[in-house]
Enzyme design. Sequence first.
Site, PDB file in Angstrom:
ATOM      1  N   ARG A 141     -14.656  10.432 -36.154  1.00  0.00           N
ATOM      2  CA  ARG A 141     -15.758   9.459 -36.073  1.00  0.00           C
ATOM      3  C   ARG A 141     -16.715   9.814 -37.200  1.00  0.00           C
ATOM      4  O   ARG A 141     -17.456  10.800 -37.112  1.00  0.00           O
ATOM      5  CB  ARG A 141     -16.429   9.554 -34.704  1.00  0.00           C
ATOM      6  CG  ARG A 141     -17.512   8.533 -34.430  1.00  0.00           C
ATOM      7  CD  ARG A 141     -18.029   8.707 -33.002  1.00  0.00           C
ATOM      8  NE  ARG A 141     -19.186   7.891 -32.747  1.00  0.00           N
ATOM      9  CZ  ARG A 141     -19.151   6.648 -32.278  1.00  0.00           C
ATOM     10  NH1 ARG A 141     -17.979   6.085 -32.024  1.00  0.00           N
ATOM     11  NH2 ARG A 141     -20.255   5.977 -32.065  1.00  0.00           N
ATOM     12  N   HIS A 168     -13.889  -0.207 -36.618  1.00  0.00           N
ATOM     13  CA  HIS A 168     -13.911   0.483 -35.326  1.00  0.00           C
ATOM     14  C   HIS A 168     -12.731  -0.028 -34.488  1.00  0.00           C
ATOM     15  O   HIS A 168     -12.907  -0.695 -33.467  1.00  0.00           O
ATOM     16  CB  HIS A 168     -15.237   0.211 -34.599  1.00  0.00           C
ATOM     17  CG  HIS A 168     -15.532   1.172 -33.487  1.00  0.00           C
ATOM     18  ND1 HIS A 168     -14.675   2.189 -33.117  1.00  0.00           N
ATOM     19  CD2 HIS A 168     -16.594   1.255 -32.637  1.00  0.00           C
ATOM     20  CE1 HIS A 168     -15.202   2.866 -32.120  1.00  0.00           C
ATOM     21  NE2 HIS A 168     -16.362   2.320 -31.797  1.00  0.00           N
ATOM     22  N   GLN A 171     -12.278   0.444 -30.505  1.00  0.00           N
ATOM     23  CA  GLN A 171     -13.122  -0.391 -29.655  1.00  0.00           C
ATOM     24  C   GLN A 171     -12.476  -1.753 -29.435  1.00  0.00           C
ATOM     25  O   GLN A 171     -12.499  -2.301 -28.332  1.00  0.00           O
ATOM     26  CB  GLN A 171     -14.503  -0.574 -30.290  1.00  0.00           C
ATOM     27  CG  GLN A 171     -15.420  -1.501 -29.513  1.00  0.00           C
ATOM     28  CD  GLN A 171     -15.739  -0.998 -28.125  1.00  0.00           C
ATOM     29  OE1 GLN A 171     -16.200   0.133 -27.977  1.00  0.00           O
ATOM     30  NE2 GLN A 171     -15.490  -1.808 -27.097  1.00  0.00           N
ATOM     31  N   ASP A 263     -23.411  -6.829 -30.662  1.00  0.00           N
ATOM     32  CA  ASP A 263     -23.392  -5.378 -30.811  1.00  0.00           C
ATOM     33  C   ASP A 263     -24.786  -4.953 -31.254  1.00  0.00           C
ATOM     34  O   ASP A 263     -25.679  -5.792 -31.444  1.00  0.00           O
ATOM     35  CB  ASP A 263     -22.323  -4.991 -31.855  1.00  0.00           C
ATOM     36  CG  ASP A 263     -22.154  -3.484 -32.008  1.00  0.00           C
ATOM     37  OD1 ASP A 263     -22.445  -2.768 -31.036  1.00  0.00           O
ATOM     38  OD2 ASP A 263     -21.744  -3.023 -33.086  1.00  0.00           O
ATOM     39  N   CYS A 303     -20.131  -3.523 -26.918  1.00  0.00           N
ATOM     40  CA  CYS A 303     -19.461  -2.218 -26.896  1.00  0.00           C
ATOM     41  C   CYS A 303     -20.364  -1.084 -26.435  1.00  0.00           C
ATOM     42  O   CYS A 303     -19.879   0.023 -26.215  1.00  0.00           O
ATOM     43  CB  CYS A 303     -18.849  -1.919 -28.265  1.00  0.00           C
ATOM     44  SG  CYS A 303     -20.039  -1.567 -29.556  1.00  0.00           S
ATOM     45  N   ARG A 330     -11.871   1.708 -22.761  1.00  0.00           N
ATOM     46  CA  ARG A 330     -11.835   2.631 -23.886  1.00  0.00           C
ATOM     47  C   ARG A 330     -10.930   3.818 -23.539  1.00  0.00           C
ATOM     48  O   ARG A 330     -10.212   4.345 -24.395  1.00  0.00           O
ATOM     49  CB  ARG A 330     -13.247   3.129 -24.219  1.00  0.00           C
ATOM     50  CG  ARG A 330     -14.154   2.107 -24.881  1.00  0.00           C
ATOM     51  CD  ARG A 330     -13.693   1.773 -26.285  1.00  0.00           C
ATOM     52  NE  ARG A 330     -13.622   2.968 -27.121  1.00  0.00           N
ATOM     53  CZ  ARG A 330     -14.654   3.488 -27.767  1.00  0.00           C
ATOM     54  NH1 ARG A 330     -15.852   2.913 -27.693  1.00  0.00           N
ATOM     55  NH2 ARG A 330     -14.510   4.562 -28.518  1.00  0.00           N
TER      56      ARG A 330
END
Length: 341
Positions: A141, A168, A171, A263, A303, A330
């Site tokens: 990450r 991402h 996700q 988001d 998310c 997730r």
Amino acid sequence: MLFHLRTLLNNAALRNGHNFVVRNFRCGQPLQNKVQLKGRDLLTLKNFTGEEIKYMLWLSADLKFRIKQKGEYLPLLQGKSLGMIFEKRSTRTRLSTETGFALLGGHPCFLTTDDIHLGVNESLTDTARVLSSMTDAVLARVYKQSDLDLLAKEASIPIVNGLSDLYHPIQILADYLTLQEHYSSLKGLTLSWIGDGNNILHSIMMSAAKFGMHLQVATPKGYEPDPSITKMAEQYAKENGTKLSLTNDPLEAACGGNVLITDTWISMGQEEEKKKRLQAFQGYQVTMKTAKVAAPDWTFLHCLPRKPEEVDDEVFYSPRSLVFPEAENRKWTIMLTASGH
């Protein structure tokens, strides 16, 4: 490792007389002879076909069904280890990866910037080679996609993008599994994105058309998605017969949408832009006014973590909101990707 996991799942199912959950997960029969994911990096969904992504979702759904619903014990990754590099903090990515990988019998190793500085005390090349000798896969990450690309180039083990400035993908796999569970099919859905042209949107743009989903995007002027990614998304839409539209009007993007998605407006590393961004995103909060122009069966995704200016409580906590099943998924999707790519 994905090939190993897939084979073990197949063998376990045969021993237990299971036919998996293909009947409930309507992405079609698994294409075991055509889909080859063994040893591949997961840096962006751009690198995967629709059938390959469908197969990843199918396996994730099977793990969820067998572990959560049937209570099976599946230590399929016993003796395997996962390196976890986190330049950015995260609740869901860390918790889902550690619990998911451990649930399959593997050992996740968490590394923060206090433990590892990519490209600072040691070159990325050297780090990649050391990690390759001690772990079976790495989830990273990071701030820069270019760091992931270099890690993948130099490592001899699969590298998984846990988030970067550009994409991402893990996700989006959770998002698609959530929508699959709710709508039974992804084909023909219209996704309405209302917010920043960020890494989440980029990952949707690299994959939605491959499922036959339409995408309507609204961003403030100056916050549009990356032009090169938009160009690729337009090509995907053309190839798959879907629609892609970009606008600066949130209600226009929401019109007829089955799934309203937003988001954070201010990602980690953008804190100095907070005042400017809050001003630019005025009128972009998702509310019931937004939902009124959406499709009758509209749902909502975010998310997390969520700020009230992005979506009000009435939408966020409504029965139409899928944010908490989305967060749980997730775990089930990362169990596959962290163990297999």
